[in-house]
Design a protein around this motif. Sequence first.
Motif: not given
Length: 73
Positions: A5-8, A13-20
């Motif tokens: 949830e934190g990563c999403l 909010s415009g932050g960097p991409a994440a691998i989830l």
Amino acid sequence: MTSVEGCLGVVESGGPAAILPHLALSKRKLHAVRVERPVIKRSVCLIRRNSMGESRASEAFSGLVRKATVDIS
């Protein structure tokens, strides 16, 4: 970041991409890109309480998981 949830929230909010995990995207308006290489591997374990003996159902489940992990490694 230790929570999905934190990563999403950071990505939304415009932050960097994440691998989830793909399931994390349910009901989200985010774009997913499949990662094929490098292959992502995870370590998993079976856990149970030491104080109790293993039931027949638990033994059967453990056996199935062990066989499945041998088959895919």
